[in-house]
Design a protein around this motif. Structure first.
Motif, PDB file in Angstrom:
ATOM      1  N   LYS A 342      48.637  22.236  91.783  1.00 28.11           N
ATOM      2  CA  LYS A 342      47.847  22.236  90.546  1.00 28.11           C
ATOM      3  C   LYS A 342      46.406  22.723  90.748  1.00 28.11           C
ATOM      4  CE  LYS A 342      51.163  20.174  88.185  1.00 28.11           C
ATOM      5  NZ  LYS A 342      52.153  20.009  89.278  1.00 28.11           N
ATOM      6  N   LEU A 343      46.038  23.124  91.953  1.00 26.37           N
ATOM      7  CA  LEU A 343      44.650  23.521  92.224  1.00 26.37           C
ATOM      8  C   LEU A 343      44.225  24.646  91.288  1.00 26.37           C
ATOM      9  CD1 LEU A 343      42.327  22.823  94.231  1.00 26.37           C
ATOM     10  CD2 LEU A 343      43.025  24.842  95.536  1.00 26.37           C
ATOM     11  N   ARG A 344      43.109  24.399  90.542  1.00 31.96           N
ATOM     12  CA  ARG A 344      42.608  25.372  89.580  1.00 31.96           C
ATOM     13  C   ARG A 344      41.231  25.907  89.951  1.00 31.96           C
ATOM     14  NH1 ARG A 344      41.415  23.436  84.847  1.00 31.96           N
ATOM     15  NH2 ARG A 344      41.475  21.218  85.329  1.00 31.96           N
ATOM     16  N   TYR A 345      40.475  25.143  90.747  1.00 32.00           N
ATOM     17  CA  TYR A 345      39.105  25.541  91.083  1.00 32.00           C
ATOM     18  C   TYR A 345      38.868  25.304  92.566  1.00 32.00           C
ATOM     19  CZ  TYR A 345      33.970  25.668  90.998  1.00 32.00           C
ATOM     20  OH  TYR A 345      32.657  25.966  91.244  1.00 32.00           O
ATOM     21  N   LEU A 346      38.442  26.346  93.270  1.00 33.10           N
ATOM     22  CA  LEU A 346      38.176  26.256  94.706  1.00 33.10           C
ATOM     23  C   LEU A 346      36.832  26.908  94.996  1.00 33.10           C
ATOM     24  CD1 LEU A 346      39.028  25.647  97.629  1.00 33.10           C
ATOM     25  CD2 LEU A 346      40.222  27.853  97.648  1.00 33.10           C
ATOM     26  N   ARG A 347      35.950  26.139  95.604  1.00 35.66           N
ATOM     27  CA  ARG A 347      34.624  26.661  95.921  1.00 35.66           C
ATOM     28  C   ARG A 347      34.437  26.694  97.434  1.00 35.66           C
ATOM     29  NH1 ARG A 347      28.695  24.814  93.497  1.00 35.66           N
ATOM     30  NH2 ARG A 347      27.497  26.327  94.750  1.00 35.66           N
ATOM     31  N   LEU A 348      34.137  27.890  97.951  1.00 36.71           N
ATOM     32  CA  LEU A 348      34.015  28.092  99.397  1.00 36.71           C
ATOM     33  C   LEU A 348      32.751  28.850  99.778  1.00 36.71           C
ATOM     34  CD1 LEU A 348      37.724  29.065 100.088  1.00 36.71           C
ATOM     35  CD2 LEU A 348      36.568  27.043 101.010  1.00 36.71           C
ATOM     36  N   ASP A 349      31.839  29.057  98.841  1.00 36.42           N
ATOM     37  CA  ASP A 349      30.621  29.804  99.162  1.00 36.42           C
ATOM     38  C   ASP A 349      29.750  29.006 100.132  1.00 36.42           C
ATOM     39  OD1 ASP A 349      30.501  28.186  96.693  1.00 36.42           O
ATOM     40  OD2 ASP A 349      28.354  28.594  96.801  1.00 36.42           O
ATOM     41  N   GLY A 350      28.911  29.698 100.877  1.00 32.55           N
ATOM     42  CA  GLY A 350      28.056  29.042 101.851  1.00 32.55           C
ATOM     43  C   GLY A 350      28.762  28.756 103.162  1.00 32.55           C
ATOM     44  N   ASN A 351      29.939  29.368 103.387  1.00 29.57           N
ATOM     45  CA  ASN A 351      30.637  29.257 104.663  1.00 29.57           C
ATOM     46  C   ASN A 351      30.546  30.586 105.401  1.00 29.57           C
ATOM     47  OD1 ASN A 351      32.208  26.526 104.925  1.00 29.57           O
ATOM     48  ND2 ASN A 351      32.385  27.089 102.763  1.00 29.57           N
ATOM     49  N   HIS A 352      31.395  30.775 106.393  1.00 26.12           N
ATOM     50  CA  HIS A 352      31.398  32.026 107.165  1.00 26.12           C
ATOM     51  C   HIS A 352      32.616  32.852 106.771  1.00 26.12           C
ATOM     52  CE1 HIS A 352      28.259  30.001 109.343  1.00 26.12           C
ATOM     53  NE2 HIS A 352      29.094  29.120 109.879  1.00 26.12           N
ATOM     54  N   LEU A 353      32.751  33.063 105.473  1.00 25.45           N
ATOM     55  CA  LEU A 353      33.901  33.772 104.935  1.00 25.45           C
ATOM     56  C   LEU A 353      33.458  35.014 104.183  1.00 25.45           C
ATOM     57  CD1 LEU A 353      35.761  30.656 103.473  1.00 25.45           C
ATOM     58  CD2 LEU A 353      36.404  31.898 105.550  1.00 25.45           C
ATOM     59  N   SER A 354      34.343  35.984 104.135  1.00 22.97           N
ATOM     60  CA  SER A 354      34.073  37.208 103.392  1.00 22.97           C
ATOM     61  C   SER A 354      35.305  37.556 102.561  1.00 22.97           C
ATOM     62  CB  SER A 354      33.755  38.375 104.347  1.00 22.97           C
ATOM     63  OG  SER A 354      32.611  38.071 105.136  1.00 22.97           O
ATOM     64  N   PRO A 355      35.119  38.154 101.379  1.00 25.94           N
ATOM     65  CA  PRO A 355      36.267  38.591 100.586  1.00 25.94           C
ATOM     66  C   PRO A 355      37.046  39.664 101.369  1.00 25.94           C
ATOM     67  CG  PRO A 355      34.200  38.715  99.355  1.00 25.94           C
ATOM     68  CD  PRO A 355      33.847  38.420 100.758  1.00 25.94           C
ATOM     69  N   PRO A 356      38.301  39.894 101.051  1.00 22.81           N
ATOM     70  CA  PRO A 356      39.056  39.324  99.926  1.00 22.81           C
ATOM     71  C   PRO A 356      39.706  37.994 100.293  1.00 22.81           C
ATOM     72  CG  PRO A 356      40.378  40.967 101.010  1.00 22.81           C
ATOM     73  CD  PRO A 356      39.053  40.967 101.732  1.00 22.81           C
ATOM     74  N   ILE A 357      40.242  37.327  99.285  1.00 20.23           N
ATOM     75  CA  ILE A 357      40.984  36.099  99.493  1.00 20.23           C
ATOM     76  C   ILE A 357      42.337  36.445 100.119  1.00 20.23           C
ATOM     77  CG2 ILE A 357      41.970  34.049  98.364  1.00 20.23           C
ATOM     78  CD1 ILE A 357      38.929  34.250  98.243  1.00 20.23           C
ATOM     79  N   PRO A 358      42.711  35.740 101.174  1.00 16.95           N
ATOM     80  CA  PRO A 358      44.017  36.025 101.790  1.00 16.95           C
ATOM     81  C   PRO A 358      45.153  35.908 100.774  1.00 16.95           C
ATOM     82  CG  PRO A 358      42.727  34.603 103.217  1.00 16.95           C
ATOM     83  CD  PRO A 358      41.979  34.715 101.922  1.00 16.95           C
ATOM     84  N   MET A 359      46.130  36.781 100.890  1.00 16.85           N
ATOM     85  CA  MET A 359      47.229  36.817  99.940  1.00 16.85           C
ATOM     86  C   MET A 359      48.060  35.536  99.951  1.00 16.85           C
ATOM     87  SD  MET A 359      48.675  38.317  97.506  1.00 16.85           S
ATOM     88  CE  MET A 359      47.757  39.864  97.597  1.00 16.85           C
TER      89      MET A 359
END
Length: 373
Positions: A342-359
């Motif tokens: 049911k996850l509708r909202y995921l916030r990951l900013d401020g980490n060591h990640l870059s787009p794109p979101i893994p498939m």
């Protein structure tokens, strides 16, 4: 004859010279007054108000003879006593007809029993934003039916004693509380909300029996204190647990297992790392909103498929593996749409990640409406 005439001329000349000389030696009038020293005058300083409290603001004349002069008693709300924003120093005598007391935004320093002698029907008291340092426990003996007590933004150093068993909401945020006296929260089975936000509570101030009698408690706010551990003895009927801005660095692996209805957990701004967060500690079916922002997590903890909002911003996450964090495998989801997380909202900013979101993340969480990275 000539001799007499010469003598007369000589005398006349001498008289004229004397007149000139007399005028030349006459003293001149002074142009300035002479300086006369005076005794110094000692002036008294202007009297000053001994405090920084402005004058009391009086209300308009009331049709109710028992209405305190510094309050407002409206005929539209005969059970309300409105004394907020009046610069009052002490609580006035409360009329017997009063159910609702609005005393916020004043300069009250203590709450004594005398004003409540005839106010046995009071249900609601708002004392927020005063300077209260002490509340006599005898106060609550006079108002046994009290339901709501708001005393946030004051100067209390401990939770008041003698609170009535009828109380349903107790708001004590933004005080200086560093102590909960033994028994202060006992026999309060009707309390649904306890707000102790922004105080000075430490682990030693919260014993295993502190909350044991709060069987109806639904919201507990201990955010912005100095806790290093998760609070013990929290009632298992709790729905909302707020622990933001503490110093918590460890969560026991079975801490949440006894909760039957826990839906909202906030642990933002703590010191949680992967070491202190067991992998499946948040995998509980009732949880809807989990906030773990501004910690030290390097990976995403496991969570249940019923979770709808997940805040993991400003941690140390550098990789997302959708297969590992997916609560249900894709084959099961395709066979039964009810199993889709049911996850509708995921916030990951401020980490060591870059787009794109893994498939694999997109394939697992097909209800995602918003993801921040």
């Amino acid at each position: 004859m000539r001799a007499v005439s010469g003598l007369f001329c000589a005398l006349t000349l001498l008289l004229l010279m004397g007149a000139v000389l007399t005028q030349s030696v006459r003293p001149k009038k002074p142009t300035r007054r002479p300086f006369i020293p005076r005794e110094p005058v000692v002036t008294q300083p202007e009297p000053k108000e001994p405090t920084d409290i402005p004058p009391v603001i009086l209300g308009p004349p009331s049709m109710y003879p028992d209405c305190p002069r510094e309050c407002l008693c409206s005929p539209s709300y005969p059970n309300s006593l409105n004394c907020e924003n009046r610069n009052i120093r002490a609580i006035p005598a409360i009329p017997p007809r009063a159910y609702y007391l609005y005393l916020q935004n004043n300069y009250i320093t203590e709450v004594t029993a005398e004003p409540f002698l005839n106010a046995t029907d009071v249900r609601w008291i708002n004392l927020s934003n005063n300077r209260i340092q002490r509340i006599d426990k005898q106060v609550f003996q006079k108002i046994p039916a009290l339901l709501y007590l708001y005393v946030q933004r004051n100067q209390l150093k401990e939770v008041p004693s003698g609170l009535p068993a009828s109380l349903e909401q107790l708001r004590l945020g933004s005080n200086r509380i560093s102590k909960i006296p033994a028994g202060a929260l006992s026999k309060m089975g009707n309390l649904t909300l306890l707000d102790l936000y922004h105080n000075q509570l430490s682990d030693s101030d919260l014993g295993s029996n502190t909350f044991k009698d709060l069987s109806s408690l639904m919201q507990l706010n201990l955010a912005h204190n100095v806790l290093k551990k998760m609070p013990a003895g929290v009632p298992n009927g709790l729905i909302q647990l707020f622990l933001d801005k503490n110093r918590i660095d460890d969560i026991p692996k079975d801490y949440f297992q006894s909760f039957d209805h826990l839906a909202f957990v906030r642990l933002n701004y703590n010191q949680l790392s992967d070491k202190g967060v067991p992998k499946a500690v948040f995998n509980i079916s009732t949880l809807l909103d989990l906030q773990l922002a501004h910690n030290q997590l390097a990976s995403i903890p496991l969570f249940n498929s019923h979770l709808e909002h997940l805040h993991l911003n400003h941690n140390s996450i550098n990789n997302i593996n959708g297969t590992l964090i997916c609560p249900q495998n894709l084959q099961a989801q395709w066979s039964d749409p009810e199993l889709v997380p049911k996850l509708r909202y995921l916030r990951l900013d401020g980490n060591h990640l870059s787009p794109p979101i893994p498939m694999d993340v997109i394939m697992c969480f097909r209800h995602l409406h918003s993801i921040v990275i």
